[in-house]
Design a protein around this motif. Structure first.
Motif, PDB file in Angstrom:
ATOM      1  N   SER A   1      34.168 -11.375  41.262  1.00  0.00           N
ATOM      2  CA  SER A   1      35.350 -12.005  41.212  1.00  0.00           C
ATOM      3  C   SER A   1      34.880 -13.446  41.184  1.00  0.00           C
ATOM      4  CB  SER A   1      35.996 -11.869  42.375  1.00  0.00           C
ATOM      5  OG  SER A   1      35.159 -12.041  43.574  1.00  0.00           O
ATOM      6  N   LEU A   2      36.158 -14.251  40.464  1.00  0.00           N
ATOM      7  CA  LEU A   2      35.722 -15.689  40.371  1.00  0.00           C
ATOM      8  C   LEU A   2      36.562 -16.786  41.265  1.00  0.00           C
ATOM      9  CD1 LEU A   2      35.753 -15.500  36.302  1.00  0.00           C
ATOM     10  CD2 LEU A   2      33.885 -16.199  37.826  1.00  0.00           C
ATOM     11  N   ASN A   3      35.985 -17.546  41.646  1.00  0.00           N
ATOM     12  CA  ASN A   3      36.703 -18.594  42.434  1.00  0.00           C
ATOM     13  C   ASN A   3      36.880 -19.956  41.582  1.00  0.00           C
ATOM     14  OD1 ASN A   3      36.643 -16.870  44.735  1.00  0.00           O
ATOM     15  ND2 ASN A   3      35.473 -18.404  45.965  1.00  0.00           N
ATOM     16  N   ASP A   4      35.791 -20.515  41.023  1.00  0.00           N
ATOM     17  CA  ASP A   4      35.908 -21.785  40.513  1.00  0.00           C
ATOM     18  C   ASP A   4      35.215 -21.797  38.987  1.00  0.00           C
ATOM     19  OD1 ASP A   4      37.781 -23.131  42.433  1.00  0.00           O
ATOM     20  OD2 ASP A   4      35.723 -23.236  43.412  1.00  0.00           O
ATOM     21  N   VAL A   5      35.816 -22.068  37.865  1.00  0.00           N
ATOM     22  CA  VAL A   5      34.998 -22.579  36.856  1.00  0.00           C
ATOM     23  C   VAL A   5      35.275 -23.787  36.346  1.00  0.00           C
ATOM     24  CG1 VAL A   5      34.719 -21.940  34.105  1.00  0.00           C
ATOM     25  CG2 VAL A   5      35.341 -20.027  36.108  1.00  0.00           C
ATOM     26  N   LYS A   6      34.343 -24.682  36.345  1.00  0.00           N
ATOM     27  CA  LYS A   6      34.642 -26.307  36.086  1.00  0.00           C
ATOM     28  C   LYS A   6      33.651 -26.563  34.965  1.00  0.00           C
ATOM     29  CE  LYS A   6      35.275 -27.492  40.986  1.00  0.00           C
ATOM     30  NZ  LYS A   6      34.876 -28.310  42.133  1.00  0.00           N
ATOM     31  N   MET A   7      34.192 -27.051  34.080  1.00  0.00           N
ATOM     32  CA  MET A   7      33.601 -27.427  32.825  1.00  0.00           C
ATOM     33  C   MET A   7      33.562 -28.899  32.342  1.00  0.00           C
ATOM     34  SD  MET A   7      35.466 -24.578  30.680  1.00  0.00           S
ATOM     35  CE  MET A   7      35.087 -24.803  29.178  1.00  0.00           C
ATOM     36  N   ARG A   8      32.369 -29.589  32.187  1.00  0.00           N
ATOM     37  CA  ARG A   8      32.297 -31.165  32.126  1.00  0.00           C
ATOM     38  C   ARG A   8      31.372 -31.212  31.003  1.00  0.00           C
ATOM     39  NH1 ARG A   8      35.514 -29.868  35.393  1.00  0.00           N
ATOM     40  NH2 ARG A   8      35.723 -30.215  37.575  1.00  0.00           N
ATOM     41  N   VAL A   9      31.969 -32.299  29.978  1.00  0.00           N
ATOM     42  CA  VAL A   9      31.054 -32.771  29.068  1.00  0.00           C
ATOM     43  C   VAL A   9      31.581 -34.294  28.667  1.00  0.00           C
ATOM     44  CG1 VAL A   9      31.036 -32.515  26.290  1.00  0.00           C
ATOM     45  CG2 VAL A   9      31.430 -30.378  27.487  1.00  0.00           C
ATOM     46  N   GLY A  10      30.258 -34.911  28.503  1.00  0.00           N
ATOM     47  CA  GLY A  10      30.475 -36.095  28.045  1.00  0.00           C
ATOM     48  C   GLY A  10      29.633 -36.588  26.832  1.00  0.00           C
ATOM     49  N   ALA A  11      30.285 -37.388  26.029  1.00  0.00           N
ATOM     50  CA  ALA A  11      29.382 -37.822  24.732  1.00  0.00           C
ATOM     51  C   ALA A  11      29.290 -39.390  25.030  1.00  0.00           C
ATOM     52  CB  ALA A  11      30.285 -37.547  23.263  1.00  0.00           C
ATOM     53  N   LEU A  12      28.160 -39.948  25.360  1.00  0.00           N
ATOM     54  CA  LEU A  12      28.225 -41.168  25.903  1.00  0.00           C
ATOM     55  C   LEU A  12      27.215 -41.917  25.223  1.00  0.00           C
ATOM     56  CD1 LEU A  12      27.733 -40.055  29.479  1.00  0.00           C
ATOM     57  CD2 LEU A  12      29.844 -41.196  28.633  1.00  0.00           C
ATOM     58  N   PRO A  13      27.382 -43.278  25.223  1.00  0.00           N
ATOM     59  CA  PRO A  13      26.282 -44.235  24.408  1.00  0.00           C
ATOM     60  C   PRO A  13      25.135 -44.301  25.363  1.00  0.00           C
ATOM     61  CG  PRO A  13      28.268 -45.607  25.596  1.00  0.00           C
ATOM     62  CD  PRO A  13      28.440 -44.171  25.498  1.00  0.00           C
ATOM     63  N   ALA A  14      23.965 -44.250  25.002  1.00  0.00           N
ATOM     64  CA  ALA A  14      22.699 -44.474  25.820  1.00  0.00           C
ATOM     65  C   ALA A  14      22.313 -45.684  26.346  1.00  0.00           C
ATOM     66  CB  ALA A  14      21.412 -44.002  24.952  1.00  0.00           C
ATOM     67  N   PHE A  15      23.331 -46.778  25.576  1.00  0.00           N
ATOM     68  CA  PHE A  15      22.972 -48.248  26.205  1.00  0.00           C
ATOM     69  C   PHE A  15      24.269 -48.804  26.409  1.00  0.00           C
ATOM     70  CE2 PHE A  15      19.300 -46.957  23.718  1.00  0.00           C
ATOM     71  CZ  PHE A  15      18.165 -46.816  24.736  1.00  0.00           C
ATOM     72  N   PRO A  16      25.012 -48.438  27.390  1.00  0.00           N
ATOM     73  CA  PRO A  16      26.574 -49.054  27.356  1.00  0.00           C
ATOM     74  C   PRO A  16      26.520 -50.522  27.724  1.00  0.00           C
ATOM     75  CG  PRO A  16      26.142 -47.872  29.348  1.00  0.00           C
ATOM     76  CD  PRO A  16      24.935 -47.501  28.301  1.00  0.00           C
ATOM     77  N   THR A  17      27.289 -51.392  26.995  1.00  0.00           N
ATOM     78  CA  THR A  17      27.213 -53.102  27.115  1.00  0.00           C
ATOM     79  C   THR A  17      28.503 -53.669  27.532  1.00  0.00           C
ATOM     80  OG1 THR A  17      27.164 -53.271  24.914  1.00  0.00           O
ATOM     81  CG2 THR A  17      25.131 -53.029  25.969  1.00  0.00           C
ATOM     82  N   ASN A  18      29.713 -52.886  27.073  1.00  0.00           N
ATOM     83  CA  ASN A  18      30.784 -53.418  27.240  1.00  0.00           C
ATOM     84  C   ASN A  18      31.646 -52.841  28.429  1.00  0.00           C
ATOM     85  OD1 ASN A  18      32.061 -50.878  26.585  1.00  0.00           O
ATOM     86  ND2 ASN A  18      31.872 -51.226  24.336  1.00  0.00           N
ATOM     87  N   ALA A  19      32.872 -53.535  28.881  1.00  0.00           N
ATOM     88  CA  ALA A  19      33.614 -53.045  30.049  1.00  0.00           C
ATOM     89  C   ALA A  19      34.015 -51.787  30.293  1.00  0.00           C
ATOM     90  CB  ALA A  19      34.795 -54.187  30.142  1.00  0.00           C
ATOM     91  N   LEU A  20      34.284 -51.114  28.968  1.00  0.00           N
ATOM     92  CA  LEU A  20      34.684 -49.783  28.818  1.00  0.00           C
ATOM     93  C   LEU A  20      33.573 -48.785  29.046  1.00  0.00           C
ATOM     94  CD1 LEU A  20      37.284 -49.481  26.087  1.00  0.00           C
ATOM     95  CD2 LEU A  20      37.567 -48.762  28.656  1.00  0.00           C
ATOM     96  N   LYS A  21      32.371 -49.205  28.863  1.00  0.00           N
ATOM     97  CA  LYS A  21      30.831 -48.366  28.961  1.00  0.00           C
ATOM     98  C   LYS A  21      31.004 -47.347  27.999  1.00  0.00           C
ATOM     99  CE  LYS A  21      30.401 -49.677  33.852  1.00  0.00           C
ATOM    100  NZ  LYS A  21      30.381 -49.526  35.279  1.00  0.00           N
ATOM    101  N   TYR A  22      31.405 -47.813  26.757  1.00  0.00           N
ATOM    102  CA  TYR A  22      31.999 -46.950  25.680  1.00  0.00           C
ATOM    103  C   TYR A  22      31.479 -47.575  24.389  1.00  0.00           C
ATOM    104  CZ  TYR A  22      33.547 -42.685  23.480  1.00  0.00           C
ATOM    105  OH  TYR A  22      33.754 -41.568  22.499  1.00  0.00           O
ATOM    106  N   ASN A  23      31.044 -46.552  23.409  1.00  0.00           N
ATOM    107  CA  ASN A  23      30.913 -46.876  21.979  1.00  0.00           C
ATOM    108  C   ASN A  23      31.459 -45.978  21.126  1.00  0.00           C
ATOM    109  OD1 ASN A  23      28.258 -48.373  23.110  1.00  0.00           O
ATOM    110  ND2 ASN A  23      28.824 -49.457  21.473  1.00  0.00           N
ATOM    111  N   LEU A  24      31.755 -45.934  19.929  1.00  0.00           N
ATOM    112  CA  LEU A  24      32.290 -44.874  19.215  1.00  0.00           C
ATOM    113  C   LEU A  24      31.218 -44.109  18.763  1.00  0.00           C
ATOM    114  CD1 LEU A  24      35.040 -46.725  17.245  1.00  0.00           C
ATOM    115  CD2 LEU A  24      35.404 -45.720  19.293  1.00  0.00           C
ATOM    116  N   THR A  25      31.261 -42.789  19.244  1.00  0.00           N
ATOM    117  CA  THR A  25      30.308 -41.865  18.769  1.00  0.00           C
ATOM    118  C   THR A  25      31.034 -40.663  17.775  1.00  0.00           C
ATOM    119  OG1 THR A  25      30.788 -40.292  20.790  1.00  0.00           O
ATOM    120  CG2 THR A  25      29.111 -42.104  20.774  1.00  0.00           C
ATOM    121  N   TRP A  26      32.425 -40.669  17.905  1.00  0.00           N
ATOM    122  CA  TRP A  26      32.886 -39.684  17.125  1.00  0.00           C
ATOM    123  C   TRP A  26      34.360 -40.287  16.596  1.00  0.00           C
ATOM    124  CZ3 TRP A  26      36.639 -35.774  19.061  1.00  0.00           C
ATOM    125  CH2 TRP A  26      37.313 -36.180  20.440  1.00  0.00           C
TER     126      TRP A  26
END
Length: 363
Positions: free
Chosen positions: A138-163
């Protein structure tokens, strides 16, 4: 197997090279931009320009075994109708919930197969979650987490366009399906903020739309809690909430997309994080199982590949290849959770995930 591949963009070109290079596929790539097709044509891959995607253009793809759609999510429904009219099997990468529900309707009674969401999330993440869930009484919790992240974040959003910017904003703005206390509900995007540490790096995760694929329907009545969250570096969610909410750019998404395209550099130096936890009862005991991977960009060789290119293209190519081998249903709607994880990881394309670095130290 004769493939009509729609879209020669960041992901489409990678899919084209992988399928063509395997020797199992006769690939023709369709795109409205002739310049995007030139590099593929130079490598001996068949190409053809196309003005519109939809029922009116079905004649162009009639005679192909399958359509592989690597176009923006807005074109998923027209492309699926095109496949139905042409009598082709259909595969896509869409994360859009409304598009997927319409494709399910299109697939009803179809003699060909319709398999959307063949990427990373939705896609591989659902295959993993369904595989882990099968081993529980029987199942209690299924949690799915995914991130496509810049290896070297430098801006305030800590994000670059990867897709795709279109896909990014779409998942930040639409309701998020989940199951809470046994009830299927729609949660708000950007809510449900949580923090965790993995391999000594701090991350945050929050609700985004589409990553669950069809798991809500599959696991409804079988799980107490099921959710999907996107992983980012700390602080990203608050700034996106400011832009979309306080500045009301949710009501002018095209302006926000334009700003991001002009001000946020793209990067090929990225990392994809896949993190799934499932808890429930096994043999009278409450236990938890975890699947975690980090997939890194490939910088060696003449043609570098970003981590998001590797993971998304691998998901699509493995789905098509398992279908070709008869390991998936050959007609009607095909959900990602119908894919066997061991068969996926053993596949020549799915090995991109198997050969990635498995994260062993998880608290």
């Amino acid at each position: 197997m004769k493939i009509a591949l729609l879209g020669a963009g960041h992901i489409g070109e990678t899919i084209a090279r992988l399928l063509h290079g395997s020797g199992h596929y006769d690939v023709t790539v369709f795109d409205k931009n002739a310049a995007s097709l030139q590099p593929l044509a130079a490598e001996g891959i068949k190409v053809q320009t196309i003005e519109n995607v939809g029922p009116g253009s079905a004649a162009l793809v009639r005679g192909f075994a399958a359509i592989v759609n690597a176009l923006p999510y807005q074109l998923a429904i027209p492309a699926a109708h095109m496949a139905l009219e042409a009598g082709c099997h259909y595969f896509d990468l869409t994360e859009d919930v409304a598009a997927t529900k319409e494709i399910m309707r299109i697939a009803e009674g179809a003699k060909t197969a319709f398999m959307p969401q063949c990427g990373l999330a939705p896609g591989f993440i659902g295959i993993v979650a369904a595989h882990l869930a099968k081993s529980f009484d029987s199942l209690n919790d299924v949690k799915m987490r995914v991130g496509a992240l810049p290896a070297f974040p430098t801006n305030a959003l800590k994000y670059n366009l990867t897709w795709s910017v279109d896909g990014l904003i779409n998942e930040y703005c639409h309701p998020c399906e989940c199951i809470h206390d046994g009830e299927k509900i729609d949660a708000l995007p950007l809510e449900g903020l949580e923090h965790f540490s993995l391999d000594g790096t701090e991350y945050e995760a929050f609700n985004t739309s589409g990553g669950l694929g069809t798991l809500c329907e599959t696991l409804e009545g079988k799980v107490k809690n099921l959710d999907y969250k996107t992983v980012r570096y700390p602080g990203h969610r608050d700034l996106m909430q400011f832009l979309l909410g306080d500045l009301m750019l949710k009501n002018d998404q095209e302006l926000l997309k334009d700003i991001m395209r002009k001000s946020m550099p793209a990067t090929m130096q990225d990392v994809v994080l896949v993190f799934v936890t499932v808890s429930g009862m096994k043999n009278g005991r409450l236990v938890q199982e975890v699947f975690a991977r980090k997939i890194f960009a490939e910088r060696d060789g003449a043609r570098p590949l970003s981590a998001i290119q590797i993971t998304t293209a691998a998901g699509m190519c493995a789905a098509v290849d398992l279908f070709r081998q008869g390991k998936l249903p050959q007609s009607g709607f095909v959900a990602q959770e119908q894919v066997s994880l061991p068969e996926f990881l053993a596949n020549e394309f799915g090995k991109a995930y198997q050969q990635s670095r498995q994260v062993e130290s998880i608290g």
